[in-house]
Motif scaffolding. Structure first.
Motif, PDB file in Angstrom:
ATOM      1  N   GLU A 122      59.821  28.973  21.463  1.00 50.55           N
ATOM      2  CA  GLU A 122      58.702  29.174  22.375  1.00 50.55           C
ATOM      3  C   GLU A 122      58.767  30.604  22.900  1.00 50.55           C
ATOM      4  OE1 GLU A 122      58.904  26.226  25.416  1.00 50.55           O
ATOM      5  OE2 GLU A 122      58.612  24.569  24.013  1.00 50.55           O
ATOM      6  N   LYS A 123      57.691  31.366  22.684  1.00 52.65           N
ATOM      7  CA  LYS A 123      57.611  32.760  23.143  1.00 52.65           C
ATOM      8  C   LYS A 123      58.775  33.586  22.606  1.00 52.65           C
ATOM      9  CE  LYS A 123      55.359  31.237  27.336  1.00 52.65           C
ATOM     10  NZ  LYS A 123      55.468  31.073  28.771  1.00 52.65           N
ATOM     11  N   GLY A 124      59.140  33.352  21.353  1.00 49.00           N
ATOM     12  CA  GLY A 124      60.217  34.107  20.723  1.00 49.00           C
ATOM     13  C   GLY A 124      61.610  33.698  21.177  1.00 49.00           C
ATOM     14  N   GLU A 125      61.727  32.619  21.932  1.00 49.83           N
ATOM     15  CA  GLU A 125      63.005  32.146  22.431  1.00 49.83           C
ATOM     16  C   GLU A 125      63.316  30.767  21.872  1.00 49.83           C
ATOM     17  OE1 GLU A 125      64.217  31.711  26.670  1.00 49.83           O
ATOM     18  OE2 GLU A 125      63.378  33.727  26.811  1.00 49.83           O
ATOM     19  N   LYS A 126      64.558  30.550  21.511  1.00 50.86           N
ATOM     20  CA  LYS A 126      64.993  29.249  21.008  1.00 50.86           C
ATOM     21  C   LYS A 126      65.307  28.357  22.203  1.00 50.86           C
ATOM     22  CE  LYS A 126      68.353  27.585  17.644  1.00 50.86           C
ATOM     23  NZ  LYS A 126      69.491  27.984  16.825  1.00 50.86           N
ATOM     24  N   VAL A 127      64.644  27.201  22.304  1.00 48.47           N
ATOM     25  CA  VAL A 127      64.774  26.323  23.459  1.00 48.47           C
ATOM     26  C   VAL A 127      65.197  24.929  22.997  1.00 48.47           C
ATOM     27  CG1 VAL A 127      63.528  25.317  25.417  1.00 48.47           C
ATOM     28  CG2 VAL A 127      62.951  27.601  24.628  1.00 48.47           C
ATOM     29  N   ARG A 128      66.094  24.298  23.753  1.00 45.05           N
ATOM     30  CA  ARG A 128      66.486  22.913  23.465  1.00 45.05           C
ATOM     31  C   ARG A 128      65.497  21.980  24.159  1.00 45.05           C
ATOM     32  NH1 ARG A 128      72.117  21.213  25.018  1.00 45.05           N
ATOM     33  NH2 ARG A 128      71.528  22.065  27.019  1.00 45.05           N
ATOM     34  N   VAL A 129      64.996  20.983  23.421  1.00 46.10           N
ATOM     35  CA  VAL A 129      64.051  20.009  23.979  1.00 46.10           C
ATOM     36  C   VAL A 129      64.490  18.600  23.579  1.00 46.10           C
ATOM     37  CG1 VAL A 129      62.082  21.584  24.021  1.00 46.10           C
ATOM     38  CG2 VAL A 129      62.473  20.181  22.020  1.00 46.10           C
ATOM     39  N   TYR A 130      64.116  17.608  24.427  1.00 49.00           N
ATOM     40  CA  TYR A 130      64.392  16.213  24.105  1.00 49.00           C
ATOM     41  C   TYR A 130      63.433  15.764  23.012  1.00 49.00           C
ATOM     42  CZ  TYR A 130      67.113  16.079  28.398  1.00 49.00           C
ATOM     43  OH  TYR A 130      68.051  16.315  29.378  1.00 49.00           O
ATOM     44  N   ALA A 131      63.933  15.051  22.010  1.00 49.62           N
ATOM     45  CA  ALA A 131      63.110  14.605  20.887  1.00 49.62           C
ATOM     46  C   ALA A 131      62.081  13.571  21.326  1.00 49.62           C
ATOM     47  CB  ALA A 131      63.996  14.033  19.791  1.00 49.62           C
ATOM     48  N   LYS A 132      62.427  12.673  22.261  1.00 51.21           N
ATOM     49  CA  LYS A 132      61.499  11.611  22.663  1.00 51.21           C
ATOM     50  C   LYS A 132      60.368  12.117  23.546  1.00 51.21           C
ATOM     51  CE  LYS A 132      64.411   7.589  22.161  1.00 51.21           C
ATOM     52  NZ  LYS A 132      65.044   6.444  22.804  1.00 51.21           N
ATOM     53  N   SER A 133      60.693  12.949  24.547  1.00 52.88           N
ATOM     54  CA  SER A 133      59.667  13.376  25.509  1.00 52.88           C
ATOM     55  C   SER A 133      59.092  14.749  25.188  1.00 52.88           C
ATOM     56  CB  SER A 133      60.243  13.378  26.919  1.00 52.88           C
ATOM     57  OG  SER A 133      61.255  14.363  27.044  1.00 52.88           O
ATOM     58  N   GLY A 134      59.816  15.583  24.462  1.00 49.68           N
ATOM     59  CA  GLY A 134      59.336  16.929  24.147  1.00 49.68           C
ATOM     60  C   GLY A 134      59.521  17.918  25.289  1.00 49.68           C
ATOM     61  N   LYS A 135      60.186  17.499  26.374  1.00 49.42           N
ATOM     62  CA  LYS A 135      60.420  18.385  27.532  1.00 49.42           C
ATOM     63  C   LYS A 135      61.699  19.167  27.326  1.00 49.42           C
ATOM     64  CE  LYS A 135      57.545  15.846  30.353  1.00 49.42           C
ATOM     65  NZ  LYS A 135      57.094  15.303  31.475  1.00 49.42           N
ATOM     66  N   ALA A 136      61.756  20.363  27.920  1.00 52.25           N
ATOM     67  CA  ALA A 136      62.915  21.235  27.785  1.00 52.25           C
ATOM     68  C   ALA A 136      64.123  20.642  28.516  1.00 52.25           C
ATOM     69  CB  ALA A 136      62.600  22.604  28.355  1.00 52.25           C
ATOM     70  N   VAL A 137      65.306  20.866  27.948  1.00 51.41           N
ATOM     71  CA  VAL A 137      66.545  20.421  28.563  1.00 51.41           C
ATOM     72  C   VAL A 137      66.850  21.367  29.718  1.00 51.41           C
ATOM     73  CG1 VAL A 137      69.019  20.023  28.211  1.00 51.41           C
ATOM     74  CG2 VAL A 137      67.387  19.518  26.391  1.00 51.41           C
TER      75      VAL A 137
END
Length: 102
Positions: free
Chosen positions: A86-101
């Motif tokens: 996202e925006k050139g940054e690697k972000v960890r997200v939850y697979a079920k909800s899609g929200k950022a960790v």
């Protein structure tokens, strides 16, 4: 390894199954993590000058990372973790909800 120090995880197998706690330490070369209050072991201590009675110390042992799953507190479910850019940054997200960790 997608689990990091400070993440909330749920134990998915073993005697502590269902426990939700925080990761205290990560050992990436061994694929193990230490989870707060999980896999407690006892060690008998000999009497020393500092502690003349000796005693029994209780502490956490590492468990394999495959036995824990990241816990999404908002959804109140355990979920796998994915990486998204996202925006050139690697972000960890939850697979079920899609929200950022965190």
């Amino acid at each position: 390894m997608k689990i990091k120090k400070g993440d909330k995880v749920q134990v998915i197998t073993g005697s502590d199954k269902g426990t939700v706690a925080e990761v205290k330490k990560v050992f990436p070369k061994e694929n193990k993590v230490i989870v707060e209050g999980v896999n407690m072991k006892k060690k008998h201590l000999k009497p020393t000058q500092e502690q003349p009675e000796g005693g029994i110390a209780e502490f956490e042992h590492p468990i394999h990372v495959s036995n824990v799953m990241a816990y999404d507190a908002k959804a109140k479910k355990a979920s796998r973790i994915q990486y998204k850019v996202e925006k050139g940054e690697k972000v960890r997200v939850y697979a079920k909800s899609g929200k950022a960790v965190k």
